[in-house]
Scaffold this motif. Structure first.
Motif, PDB file in Angstrom:
ATOM      1  N   LEU A  92       0.842  -1.195   0.000  1.00  0.00           N
ATOM      2  CA  LEU A  92       0.000   0.000   0.000  1.00  0.00           C
ATOM      3  C   LEU A  92       0.878   1.245   0.000  1.00  0.00           C
ATOM      4  O   LEU A  92       2.022   1.213   0.476  1.00  0.00           O
ATOM      5  CB  LEU A  92      -0.908   0.023   1.241  1.00  0.00           C
ATOM      6  N   ARG A  93       0.313   2.324  -0.501  1.00  0.00           N
ATOM      7  CA  ARG A  93       0.986   3.611  -0.365  1.00  0.00           C
ATOM      8  C   ARG A  93       0.940   4.063   1.088  1.00  0.00           C
ATOM      9  O   ARG A  93       0.094   3.621   1.867  1.00  0.00           O
ATOM     10  CB  ARG A  93       0.309   4.647  -1.254  1.00  0.00           C
ATOM     11  N   ALA A  94       1.836   4.968   1.447  1.00  0.00           N
ATOM     12  CA  ALA A  94       1.871   5.449   2.827  1.00  0.00           C
ATOM     13  C   ALA A  94       0.558   6.126   3.197  1.00  0.00           C
ATOM     14  O   ALA A  94       0.095   6.023   4.334  1.00  0.00           O
ATOM     15  CB  ALA A  94       3.042   6.418   3.008  1.00  0.00           C
ATOM     16  N   ARG A  95      -0.059   6.816   2.244  1.00  0.00           N
ATOM     17  CA  ARG A  95      -1.330   7.499   2.484  1.00  0.00           C
ATOM     18  C   ARG A  95      -2.372   6.914   1.530  1.00  0.00           C
ATOM     19  O   ARG A  95      -2.717   7.511   0.523  1.00  0.00           O
ATOM     20  CB  ARG A  95      -1.196   9.003   2.267  1.00  0.00           C
ATOM     21  N   GLU A  96      -2.850   5.748   1.869  1.00  0.00           N
ATOM     22  CA  GLU A  96      -3.823   5.065   1.033  1.00  0.00           C
ATOM     23  C   GLU A  96      -5.225   5.365   1.534  1.00  0.00           C
ATOM     24  O   GLU A  96      -5.611   4.927   2.614  1.00  0.00           O
ATOM     25  CB  GLU A  96      -3.566   3.561   1.052  1.00  0.00           C
ATOM     26  N   PRO A  97      -6.017   6.144   0.772  1.00  0.00           N
ATOM     27  CA  PRO A  97      -7.344   6.543   1.275  1.00  0.00           C
ATOM     28  C   PRO A  97      -8.307   5.376   1.488  1.00  0.00           C
ATOM     29  O   PRO A  97      -9.195   5.461   2.321  1.00  0.00           O
ATOM     30  CB  PRO A  97      -7.864   7.487   0.170  1.00  0.00           C
ATOM     31  N   ARG A  98      -8.139   4.276   0.776  1.00  0.00           N
ATOM     32  CA  ARG A  98      -9.124   3.193   0.826  1.00  0.00           C
ATOM     33  C   ARG A  98      -8.543   1.935   1.473  1.00  0.00           C
ATOM     34  O   ARG A  98      -8.917   0.823   1.132  1.00  0.00           O
ATOM     35  CB  ARG A  98      -9.630   2.887  -0.586  1.00  0.00           C
ATOM     36  N   ARG A  99      -7.647   2.123   2.435  1.00  0.00           N
ATOM     37  CA  ARG A  99      -7.013   0.964   3.058  1.00  0.00           C
ATOM     38  C   ARG A  99      -8.010   0.129   3.870  1.00  0.00           C
ATOM     39  O   ARG A  99      -7.733  -1.025   4.201  1.00  0.00           O
ATOM     40  CB  ARG A  99      -5.861   1.415   3.969  1.00  0.00           C
ATOM     41  N   THR A 105     -10.507  24.866   4.127  1.00  0.00           N
ATOM     42  CA  THR A 105      -9.281  24.675   3.347  1.00  0.00           C
ATOM     43  C   THR A 105      -9.518  24.181   1.930  1.00  0.00           C
ATOM     44  O   THR A 105      -8.622  24.298   1.091  1.00  0.00           O
ATOM     45  CB  THR A 105      -8.349  23.663   4.047  1.00  0.00           C
ATOM     46  N   GLY A 106     -10.683  23.589   1.651  1.00  0.00           N
ATOM     47  CA  GLY A 106     -10.930  23.061   0.320  1.00  0.00           C
ATOM     48  C   GLY A 106     -10.197  21.771   0.019  1.00  0.00           C
ATOM     49  O   GLY A 106     -10.034  21.402  -1.145  1.00  0.00           O
ATOM     50  N   ARG A 107      -9.774  21.052   1.063  1.00  0.00           N
ATOM     51  CA  ARG A 107      -9.064  19.786   0.828  1.00  0.00           C
ATOM     52  C   ARG A 107     -10.054  18.657   0.580  1.00  0.00           C
ATOM     53  O   ARG A 107     -11.218  18.737   0.964  1.00  0.00           O
ATOM     54  CB  ARG A 107      -8.182  19.394   2.010  1.00  0.00           C
ATOM     55  N   ARG A 108      -9.574  17.591  -0.038  1.00  0.00           N
ATOM     56  CA  ARG A 108     -10.395  16.400  -0.230  1.00  0.00           C
ATOM     57  C   ARG A 108     -10.663  15.722   1.113  1.00  0.00           C
ATOM     58  O   ARG A 108      -9.900  15.887   2.070  1.00  0.00           O
ATOM     59  CB  ARG A 108      -9.702  15.416  -1.167  1.00  0.00           C
ATOM     60  N   ALA A 109     -11.736  14.925   1.181  1.00  0.00           N
ATOM     61  CA  ALA A 109     -12.078  14.253   2.440  1.00  0.00           C
ATOM     62  C   ALA A 109     -10.958  13.326   2.880  1.00  0.00           C
ATOM     63  O   ALA A 109     -10.601  13.275   4.070  1.00  0.00           O
ATOM     64  CB  ALA A 109     -13.383  13.475   2.281  1.00  0.00           C
ATOM     65  N   SER A 110     -10.368  12.582   1.957  1.00  0.00           N
ATOM     66  CA  SER A 110      -9.291  11.655   2.328  1.00  0.00           C
ATOM     67  C   SER A 110      -8.067  12.396   2.828  1.00  0.00           C
ATOM     68  O   SER A 110      -7.337  11.894   3.697  1.00  0.00           O
ATOM     69  CB  SER A 110      -8.918  10.785   1.125  1.00  0.00           C
ATOM     70  N   GLU A 111      -7.814  13.590   2.319  1.00  0.00           N
ATOM     71  CA  GLU A 111      -6.650  14.358   2.739  1.00  0.00           C
ATOM     72  C   GLU A 111      -6.779  14.856   4.173  1.00  0.00           C
ATOM     73  O   GLU A 111      -5.773  15.072   4.853  1.00  0.00           O
ATOM     74  CB  GLU A 111      -6.435  15.533   1.782  1.00  0.00           C
ATOM     75  N   ALA A 168      -0.106  29.488   9.703  1.00  0.00           N
ATOM     76  CA  ALA A 168       0.730  28.314   9.909  1.00  0.00           C
ATOM     77  C   ALA A 168       0.708  27.505   8.631  1.00  0.00           C
ATOM     78  O   ALA A 168      -0.114  27.732   7.735  1.00  0.00           O
ATOM     79  CB  ALA A 168       0.229  27.480  11.092  1.00  0.00           C
ATOM     80  N   ARG A 169       1.612  26.540   8.538  1.00  0.00           N
ATOM     81  CA  ARG A 169       1.635  25.656   7.376  1.00  0.00           C
ATOM     82  C   ARG A 169       0.945  24.343   7.749  1.00  0.00           C
ATOM     83  O   ARG A 169       1.298  23.702   8.731  1.00  0.00           O
ATOM     84  CB  ARG A 169       3.063  25.386   6.930  1.00  0.00           C
ATOM     85  N   PHE A 170      -0.052  23.978   6.968  1.00  0.00           N
ATOM     86  CA  PHE A 170      -0.843  22.772   7.204  1.00  0.00           C
ATOM     87  C   PHE A 170      -0.419  21.699   6.207  1.00  0.00           C
ATOM     88  O   PHE A 170      -0.498  21.897   4.996  1.00  0.00           O
ATOM     89  CB  PHE A 170      -2.332  23.097   7.046  1.00  0.00           C
ATOM     90  N   HIS A 171       0.053  20.556   6.728  1.00  0.00           N
ATOM     91  CA  HIS A 171       0.474  19.435   5.889  1.00  0.00           C
ATOM     92  C   HIS A 171      -0.678  18.429   5.810  1.00  0.00           C
ATOM     93  O   HIS A 171      -1.001  17.776   6.802  1.00  0.00           O
ATOM     94  CB  HIS A 171       1.721  18.782   6.474  1.00  0.00           C
ATOM     95  N   TYR A 172      -1.293  18.323   4.654  1.00  0.00           N
ATOM     96  CA  TYR A 172      -2.416  17.415   4.484  1.00  0.00           C
ATOM     97  C   TYR A 172      -1.939  16.131   3.807  1.00  0.00           C
ATOM     98  O   TYR A 172      -0.802  16.037   3.334  1.00  0.00           O
ATOM     99  CB  TYR A 172      -3.525  18.076   3.674  1.00  0.00           C
ATOM    100  N   ALA A 173      -2.798  15.133   3.775  1.00  0.00           N
ATOM    101  CA  ALA A 173      -2.422  13.802   3.284  1.00  0.00           C
ATOM    102  C   ALA A 173      -2.667  13.707   1.779  1.00  0.00           C
ATOM    103  O   ALA A 173      -3.629  13.090   1.327  1.00  0.00           O
ATOM    104  CB  ALA A 173      -3.193  12.718   4.028  1.00  0.00           C
ATOM    105  N   GLN A 174      -1.805  14.306   0.990  1.00  0.00           N
ATOM    106  CA  GLN A 174      -1.916  14.244  -0.467  1.00  0.00           C
ATOM    107  C   GLN A 174      -1.627  12.822  -0.936  1.00  0.00           C
ATOM    108  O   GLN A 174      -0.580  12.260  -0.632  1.00  0.00           O
ATOM    109  CB  GLN A 174      -0.925  15.217  -1.098  1.00  0.00           C
ATOM    110  N   SER A 175      -2.564  12.214  -1.644  1.00  0.00           N
ATOM    111  CA  SER A 175      -2.363  10.847  -2.109  1.00  0.00           C
ATOM    112  C   SER A 175      -2.774  10.658  -3.559  1.00  0.00           C
ATOM    113  O   SER A 175      -2.487   9.612  -4.144  1.00  0.00           O
ATOM    114  CB  SER A 175      -3.167   9.863  -1.233  1.00  0.00           C
ATOM    115  N   LYS A 176      -3.419  11.638  -4.155  1.00  0.00           N
ATOM    116  CA  LYS A 176      -3.949  11.449  -5.503  1.00  0.00           C
ATOM    117  C   LYS A 176      -2.919  11.750  -6.575  1.00  0.00           C
ATOM    118  O   LYS A 176      -2.821  11.047  -7.584  1.00  0.00           O
ATOM    119  CB  LYS A 176      -5.182  12.336  -5.698  1.00  0.00           C
ATOM    120  N   ILE A 177      -2.122  12.818  -6.364  1.00  0.00           N
ATOM    121  CA  ILE A 177      -1.154  13.254  -7.373  1.00  0.00           C
ATOM    122  C   ILE A 177       0.220  13.272  -6.721  1.00  0.00           C
ATOM    123  O   ILE A 177       0.482  14.088  -5.826  1.00  0.00           O
ATOM    124  CB  ILE A 177      -1.520  14.652  -7.922  1.00  0.00           C
ATOM    125  N   ASP A 178       1.086  12.383  -7.149  1.00  0.00           N
ATOM    126  CA  ASP A 178       2.380  12.225  -6.488  1.00  0.00           C
ATOM    127  C   ASP A 178       3.246  13.472  -6.600  1.00  0.00           C
ATOM    128  O   ASP A 178       3.991  13.806  -5.678  1.00  0.00           O
ATOM    129  CB  ASP A 178       3.124  11.022  -7.082  1.00  0.00           C
TER     130      ASP A 178
END
Length: 713
Positions: free
Chosen positions: A176-183, A392-398, A424-434
């Motif tokens: 699996l990827r480190a940030r797999e939304p459908r694990r 923030t407009g982020r995806r639900a999985s992020e 502040a800087r917010f680090h979200y779980a980007q998993s769709k576009i490497d």
């Protein structure tokens, strides 16, 4: 009731299997004939009223080890240990051997149908009647659910993809990827009915996942597409003809396409329509499977066994792809209905406290101008995820998969550019576009939501060191599982049925369609005039075309952009538009939208249900041109409150209580005025909205993240 001869054969005596791996996994306290008393935290890990111990003493060592390992897996997975079910299974297995029917070599070799017969025979022998169906189903969920999947994966000596059920939770060997939304999803290639097709699909998809050609989420869709091929081939007189001559391949591909186009074959009502993409995906999946098998043709006999695939030729994949329907792309994928208007956002803000409040608490909500007490839903995590998506407009999985330590200090240049506002800087779980970025700058509102969630987690999981900001609450005693996106979606669907939120046109708004908040955020940023490359960087896209697909083309913004440009007469002289001209045209010449102390941005086709409570309304705006009026209104409000205080004291002999209905409303107006005036003094050139929130665009909404923590009047 007696077991059948088939069951007798299945339970034939077998020699001991090598179980050294299972034994090595078990700590010392999990080995022995009785499990429970020596295990740390045992009382908290069994269901209330369940058996206090697991008794395995009468079983042979192989079965005892397997049942102990399955119980240990449940414990390690963070769920409750099924003590009652394990004892019942052990009793049934012991009875079968004593009755002369033997025992299975392994629990993984005992089929579900055979076990059901064994358990029913054992139950009849002890109780004189058949067991309740619910009791049998509970045992089946243990043996043939996740604990059974985990045992089968642990005993598997081949490739992980050879298993009939693929479950990352049960099989750590699945890449699996480190940030797999459908694990949390489980795929079941074992449901394919044709053996040679089932084995080839497992090999194809397993190789694609290991090589990185597909992700865990995409192989699920591809498996679903190939399920249609399996269902169709099972009804064909000769399934092996799929790899026949080229002329036959044309006919079969056309027949398959026609079968896919029939709504009756897709489980839909007669007269329904099957979209071209739903027809093309299975055909594309078949062509890709054939291409993979052609590339690995020498290995097909060893991996698949006897099959028709050896007759494949290079002509087969193009023939199948040629039968894909042509899909005409729409002129524009941008849809204005993806934009969440301010009317809807105001309703969502009002209902958010209900989503977060405990189930035994009533929350006051204004429904059609009427205050209604609604019981809470007890889901503060979903409420905060929804807030972060809006802000923030982020995806639900992020958001669901973001790290616990997702905030870091902003750069000095960013702090300076913010003109004193907290960033502040917010680090979200980007998993769709490497290749895309995985961080953005956020303001104090986002930081406050994240800090509140951290404090909540520390209270809920005091002994855990969570790695994620949002955690699953069930089967997660160790605090290691992130909040599943499927859980979040189900919670919002249930909440939407209660809230009954509508947009400005009166259409129902489904909160579970959270991607609309991403469209809205990017649209608002684009309307502020952000350069395309900056918008692309914020959105986390790898190209500007995708970012533009998210921007809704609103007529309202087109008018604002027109007024923001310089206009010229025929003789070349410029026409200047004042701020009053801009506001007047923006309000569509509605005189009733001009207020003594500001403007009402309620859409013209809607009616106001606030009465004269403009100061606490989300669509009220004002600016420094109304400063004198607002200062006079504050002085008069404070004098009115003091006068009524004195009258109440003289009449009743005690001070007016703070929860007095009249006082609560006046106090809210006074507090709003104080905040408005303070904001105007800090930033005199910026307009203000509602209770003193500076606006950064035409009609932005600032969500009140503390409302759900305040006592309702």
């Amino acid at each position: 009731m007696k077991p059948s001869d088939t069951l007798r054969a299945v339970l034939a005596q077998a020699g001991p299997d090598p179980l050294s791996g299972l034994v090595a996994d078990l700590p010392a306290e999990w080995r022995g004939e009785i499990l429970g008393p020596r295990i740390d935290g045992w009382i908290t890990r069994i269901r209330p009223g369940a058996a206090m111990t697991i008794k395995l003493g009468r079983l042979p060592s192989s079965l005892r080890t397997e049942l102990a390992w399955m119980a240990f897996w449940q414990y390690r997975d963070g769920g409750k240990v099924s003590t009652v079910e394990i004892n019942q299974i052990a009793e049934a297995l012991w009875w079968a051997e004593q009755a002369g029917y033997g025992r299975p070599p392994s629990l993984t070799a005992l089929g579900e149908r055979e076990f059901t017969k064994l358990y029913q025979a054992s139950f009849v022998a002890h109780q004189g009647r058949l067991p309740a169906p619910s009791g049998t189903a509970t045992l089946q969920r243990f043996l043939y659910g996740r604990p059974g999947w985990a045992l089968a994966a642990r005993l598997n000596t081949g490739a992980w993809w050879e298993m009939d059920v693929w479950s990352p939770r049960c099989d750590p060997g699945i890449p699996l990827r480190a940030r797999e939304p459908r694990r949390s999803e489980n795929w079941r290639p074992g449901n394919l009915r044709i053996p040679w097709l089932r084995q080839s699909v497992k090999w194809h998809l397993g190789t694609a996942l290991e090589s990185g050609q597909m992700t865990w989420g995409t192989i699920g869709g591809r498996l679903s597409a190939l399920m249609w091929l399996d269902r169709w081939l099972a009804g064909q007189p000769s399934p092996h003809a799929i790899a026949g001559p080229a002329a036959e391949a044309h006919r079969l591909a056309a027949t398959f396409r026609h079968w896919l186009s029939d709504p009756a074959n897709r489980g839909r009502e007669a007269g329904g329509k099957v979209e071209p993409r739903a027809i093309n995906e299975p055909i594309r999946a078949v062509a890709d499977l054939m291409s993979f098998l052609l590339d690995n043709l020498p290995d097909v006999p060893a991996q698949v066994g006897t099959s028709p695939w050896l007759a494949l030729t290079e002509a087969h994949p193009p023939i199948w792809r040629r039968h894909m329907k042509r899909v005409r792309e729409p002129a524009s994928r941008v849809r204005e209905e993806q934009y969440v208007d301010d009317h809807t956002l105001a309703q969502i803000t009002a209902w958010l406290p209900v989503l977060a409040a405990p189930a035994d608490e009533l929350v006051s909500v204004s429904v059609n101008g009427i205050e209604t007490a609604v019981p809470g839903h007890g889901d503060p995590q979903s409420m905060r995820i929804l807030l972060l998506q809006i802000l923030t407009g982020r995806r639900a999985s992020e958001i669901c998969l973001c790290d616990f330590d997702c905030l870091s200090p902003a750069t000095p240049a960013a702090v300076k550019a913010a003109e004193g506002d907290a960033v502040a800087r917010f680090h979200y779980a980007q998993s769709k576009i490497d290749k895309a970025s995985d961080s953005i700058f956020v303001d104090a509102e986002v930081v406050a939501v994240i800090d509140e969630q951290r404090r909540w987690l520390q209270q809920r999981f005091p002994d855990a060191s969570p790695t994620h900001l949002f955690l699953q609450l069930v089967t997660n005693a160790h605090g290691t599982k992130p909040f599943y996106r499927s859980t979040y979606g189900a919670a919002l669907r249930k909440f939407s049925e209660v809230a009954q939120i509508t947009d400005s046109q009166g259409r129902p708004f489904r909160l579970s369609h959270t991607h609309r908040f991403r469209h809205t955020k990017l649209t608002k940023l684009a309307e502020l005039g952000l350069p395309v490359h900056v918008l692309m960087r914020y959105a986390g896209h790898s190209n500007p075309t995708m970012s533009m697909h998210y921007v809704a083309r609103r007529d309202e913004h087109a008018e604002q952009a027109f007024l923001a440009t310089r206009k010229f007469k025929a003789d070349g002289t410029a026409v200047a538009f004042s701020r009053e001209d801009h506001d007047g045209m923006q309000l569509f010449n509605r005189a009733d939208r001009f207020l003594p102390h500001g403007y009402c941005l309620l859409p013209p086709l809607q009616n106001c249900d606030k009465g004269n409570a403009c100061l606490t309304c989300s669509v009220f705006v004002t600016d420094s041109s109304h400063l004198d009026t607002l200062q006079r209104q504050l002085a008069e409000t404070e004098a009115l409150i003091q006068r009524h205080h004195d009258q109440f004291q003289a009449r009743h002999g005690r001070p007016m209580p703070e929860d007095n209905v009249w006082l609560v409303q006046r106090a809210a107006e006074r507090d709003a005025l104080v905040k408005l005036l303070a904001t105007m003094q800090e930033t005199p050139e910026r307009p203000c909205q509602g209770a003193g929130s500076p606006t950064s665009g035409p009609t932005p909404i600032t969500i009140d993240i503390t409302r759900h923590r305040r006592t309702q009047p």
